[in-house]
Design a protein around this motif. Sequence first.
Motif, PDB file in Angstrom:
ATOM      1  N   MET A   1       0.835  -1.204   0.000  1.00  0.00           N
ATOM      2  CA  MET A   1       0.000   0.000   0.000  1.00  0.00           C
ATOM      3  C   MET A   1       0.869   1.253   0.000  1.00  0.00           C
ATOM      4  SD  MET A   1      -2.919   1.131   2.763  1.00  0.00           S
ATOM      5  CE  MET A   1      -1.832   2.280   3.624  1.00  0.00           C
ATOM      6  N   GLU A   2       0.517   2.204  -0.846  1.00  0.00           N
ATOM      7  CA  GLU A   2       1.257   3.451  -0.912  1.00  0.00           C
ATOM      8  C   GLU A   2       0.379   4.569  -0.310  1.00  0.00           C
ATOM      9  OE1 GLU A   2       3.617   5.520  -4.590  1.00  0.00           O
ATOM     10  OE2 GLU A   2       3.402   3.340  -4.605  1.00  0.00           O
ATOM     11  N   ILE A   3       1.014   5.603   0.227  1.00  0.00           N
ATOM     12  CA  ILE A   3       0.257   6.710   0.821  1.00  0.00           C
ATOM     13  C   ILE A   3       0.604   8.014   0.117  1.00  0.00           C
ATOM     14  CG2 ILE A   3      -0.160   8.040   2.927  1.00  0.00           C
ATOM     15  CD1 ILE A   3       0.443   5.559   4.560  1.00  0.00           C
ATOM     16  N   LEU A   4      -0.418   8.733  -0.339  1.00  0.00           N
ATOM     17  CA  LEU A   4      -0.219  10.084  -0.860  1.00  0.00           C
ATOM     18  C   LEU A   4      -0.472  11.074   0.278  1.00  0.00           C
ATOM     19  CD1 LEU A   4      -2.270   9.977  -4.219  1.00  0.00           C
ATOM     20  CD2 LEU A   4       0.130   9.359  -3.850  1.00  0.00           C
ATOM     21  N   ASN A   5       0.472  11.976   0.500  1.00  0.00           N
ATOM     22  CA  ASN A   5       0.278  13.048   1.487  1.00  0.00           C
ATOM     23  C   ASN A   5      -0.186  14.305   0.772  1.00  0.00           C
ATOM     24  OD1 ASN A   5       1.212  11.958   4.154  1.00  0.00           O
ATOM     25  ND2 ASN A   5       2.935  11.400   2.843  1.00  0.00           N
ATOM     26  N   ILE A   6      -1.237  14.897   1.289  1.00  0.00           N
ATOM     27  CA  ILE A   6      -1.857  16.057   0.642  1.00  0.00           C
ATOM     28  C   ILE A   6      -2.021  17.177   1.664  1.00  0.00           C
ATOM     29  CG2 ILE A   6      -3.988  16.885  -0.449  1.00  0.00           C
ATOM     30  CD1 ILE A   6      -4.299  13.994  -1.543  1.00  0.00           C
ATOM     31  N   SER A   7      -1.562  18.373   1.308  1.00  0.00           N
ATOM     32  CA  SER A   7      -1.778  19.547   2.165  1.00  0.00           C
ATOM     33  C   SER A   7      -2.851  20.406   1.529  1.00  0.00           C
ATOM     34  CB  SER A   7      -0.490  20.375   2.283  1.00  0.00           C
ATOM     35  OG  SER A   7       0.466  19.664   3.019  1.00  0.00           O
ATOM     36  N   THR A   8      -3.947  20.594   2.226  1.00  0.00           N
ATOM     37  CA  THR A   8      -5.000  21.433   1.668  1.00  0.00           C
ATOM     38  C   THR A   8      -4.848  22.843   2.228  1.00  0.00           C
ATOM     39  OG1 THR A   8      -6.602  20.870   3.393  1.00  0.00           O
ATOM     40  CG2 THR A   8      -6.501  19.425   1.482  1.00  0.00           C
ATOM     41  N   SER A   9      -5.383  23.826   1.490  1.00  0.00           N
ATOM     42  CA  SER A   9      -5.131  25.215   1.889  1.00  0.00           C
ATOM     43  C   SER A   9      -6.404  26.028   2.144  1.00  0.00           C
ATOM     44  CB  SER A   9      -4.295  25.922   0.816  1.00  0.00           C
ATOM     45  OG  SER A   9      -4.970  25.896  -0.415  1.00  0.00           O
ATOM     46  N   LYS A  10      -7.568  25.438   1.886  1.00  0.00           N
ATOM     47  CA  LYS A  10      -8.825  26.145   2.132  1.00  0.00           C
ATOM     48  C   LYS A  10      -9.761  25.249   2.938  1.00  0.00           C
ATOM     49  CE  LYS A  10      -8.588  28.322  -2.422  1.00  0.00           C
ATOM     50  NZ  LYS A  10      -9.197  28.324  -3.766  1.00  0.00           N
ATOM     51  N   LEU A  35      -8.391   3.715  -4.258  1.00  0.00           N
ATOM     52  CA  LEU A  35      -7.991   4.902  -3.502  1.00  0.00           C
ATOM     53  C   LEU A  35      -8.931   5.045  -2.308  1.00  0.00           C
ATOM     54  CD1 LEU A  35      -7.481   7.493  -6.389  1.00  0.00           C
ATOM     55  CD2 LEU A  35      -5.869   5.803  -5.495  1.00  0.00           C
ATOM     56  N   TYR A  36      -8.359   5.356  -1.147  1.00  0.00           N
ATOM     57  CA  TYR A  36      -9.163   5.394   0.072  1.00  0.00           C
ATOM     58  C   TYR A  36      -8.729   6.539   0.975  1.00  0.00           C
ATOM     59  CZ  TYR A  36     -11.428   3.945   4.344  1.00  0.00           C
ATOM     60  OH  TYR A  36     -12.219   3.920   5.458  1.00  0.00           O
ATOM     61  N   VAL A  37      -9.679   7.346   1.412  1.00  0.00           N
ATOM     62  CA  VAL A  37      -9.414   8.488   2.283  1.00  0.00           C
ATOM     63  C   VAL A  37      -9.709   8.097   3.740  1.00  0.00           C
ATOM     64  CG1 VAL A  37     -10.175  10.818   2.886  1.00  0.00           C
ATOM     65  CG2 VAL A  37      -9.908  10.181   0.490  1.00  0.00           C
ATOM     66  N   PRO A  38      -8.694   8.099   4.610  1.00  0.00           N
ATOM     67  CA  PRO A  38      -8.920   7.658   6.001  1.00  0.00           C
ATOM     68  C   PRO A  38      -9.363   8.800   6.913  1.00  0.00           C
ATOM     69  CG  PRO A  38      -6.588   8.000   5.642  1.00  0.00           C
ATOM     70  CD  PRO A  38      -7.273   8.325   4.319  1.00  0.00           C
ATOM     71  N   LYS A 121      -4.297  12.355   3.955  1.00  0.00           N
ATOM     72  CA  LYS A 121      -3.689  11.191   3.317  1.00  0.00           C
ATOM     73  C   LYS A 121      -4.683  10.504   2.388  1.00  0.00           C
ATOM     74  CE  LYS A 121      -0.652  10.100   7.224  1.00  0.00           C
ATOM     75  NZ  LYS A 121       0.570  10.685   6.642  1.00  0.00           N
ATOM     76  N   VAL A 122      -4.161   9.884   1.347  1.00  0.00           N
ATOM     77  CA  VAL A 122      -4.946   8.980   0.503  1.00  0.00           C
ATOM     78  C   VAL A 122      -4.177   7.673   0.413  1.00  0.00           C
ATOM     79  CG1 VAL A 122      -5.919   8.545  -1.788  1.00  0.00           C
ATOM     80  CG2 VAL A 122      -5.929  10.874  -0.866  1.00  0.00           C
TER      81      VAL A 122
ATOM     82  N   GLY C 104      -9.154   5.061   9.074  1.00  0.00           N
ATOM     83  CA  GLY C 104      -8.608   6.204   9.785  1.00  0.00           C
ATOM     84  C   GLY C 104      -9.006   6.141  11.256  1.00  0.00           C
ATOM     85  N   GLU C 105      -8.280   6.914  12.073  1.00  0.00           N
ATOM     86  CA  GLU C 105      -8.470   6.893  13.530  1.00  0.00           C
ATOM     87  C   GLU C 105      -9.925   7.146  13.938  1.00  0.00           C
ATOM     88  OE1 GLU C 105      -6.070   9.854  15.378  1.00  0.00           O
ATOM     89  OE2 GLU C 105      -6.666   9.307  17.427  1.00  0.00           O
TER      90      GLU C 105
END
Lengths: 129, 129, 129
Positions: A1-10, A35-38, A121-122, C104-105
């Motif tokens: 499993m790979e993890i994408l790190n995402i920084s949101t700004s709004k 793809l899964y959002v935790p 994360k995704v 997720g947690e």
Amino acid sequence: MEILNISTSKREELIDITGRVKAVIKDVSEGIVFLYVPHTTAALTCNENADPSVKSDIIKKMSSLVPEKDNYKHMEGNSDAHVKTSLFGGGEFFIISGGGLMLGEWQGIYFAEFDGPRKRKVYCSIIKS
Amino acid sequence: MEILNISTSKREELIDITGRVKAVIKDVSEGIVFLYVPHTTAALTCNENADPSVKSDIIKKMSSLVPEKDNYKHMEGNSDAHVKTSLFGGGEFFIISGGGLMLGEWQGIYFAEFDGPRKRKVYCSIIKS
Amino acid sequence: MEILNISTSKREELIDITGRVKAVIKDVSEGIVFLYVPHTTAALTCNENADPSVKSDIIKKMSSLVPEKDNYKHMEGNSDAHVKTSLFGGGEFFIISGGGLMLGEWQGIYFAEFDGPRKRKVYCSIIKS
């Protein structure tokens, strides 16, 4: 499993992650990428990648359907984000065939932030076929 | 990967594709079939296959929640269709077991057109288990 | 394929099935678990497992968006439940990695009843990777 790190700004935005998903599947010929959002206040969606006004129309319409303030009981002030997350869903799969992601011509894959800005994360998992 | 070609005849309609999905999986005993719509103004949904008024109630209610005209910025006049597509989702999976599609008694698989009439496609991919 | 049997006790409620899904995947190290609801007035969703007011806010907001009575044509009085089912979706997948469910947690997996009380089922199918 790979993890994408995402920084949101709004607080609310749709962030195109199509290129990052293509990078994840680059060595796979045939299969499915999951793809899964935790998180519970962010989701995934697939929609138009051309005119950016589609993204702003989606965000605006969702905010009018599920307003930030609406006599919610949950005290954190983000019940709207929880509802939108259940409506969009945090899991999306895409078909991999011929070594590529089988998206339509106008499709982009979007991370849907509903309660940012945050570090998100995704998770990405592939099953080959 | 197999492709279903679908011709829609109205701006908004739900078209039953259950029989066509059953044909795609006919030689598979156990696994998952993944259906994917490569469009940004059409989706998939699974709902009642008996009383046709369920289909018209779904279409009508979605149109009242997300009207065709609503001060959208996107100039093509189909922002409502983009929003509905994100709400319904263009990817659905179904379980194959004992050589058949594991649908409930009252379930049909529907192609959801939100901006027709158009020529559309549904991608079908199977992973055996 | 394994089947979870669920008894719902209200017309609308979110029932936490996280523990039951964990039991289904307990001998799997890597893969995907597919959950599928074979009903047309119930769905699945993943959302917050901490403050129970999030669940009640989701139920209440969905009922205000899609009211039980709204000039529907379908005579069974549950068109709202059919619409909500299409909006939430009856299929959800979860990633299994390192022998555990990659939630997720703050995430719990919920069976979403929209026309109970009823006896319901959730199908569970696993593909190992």
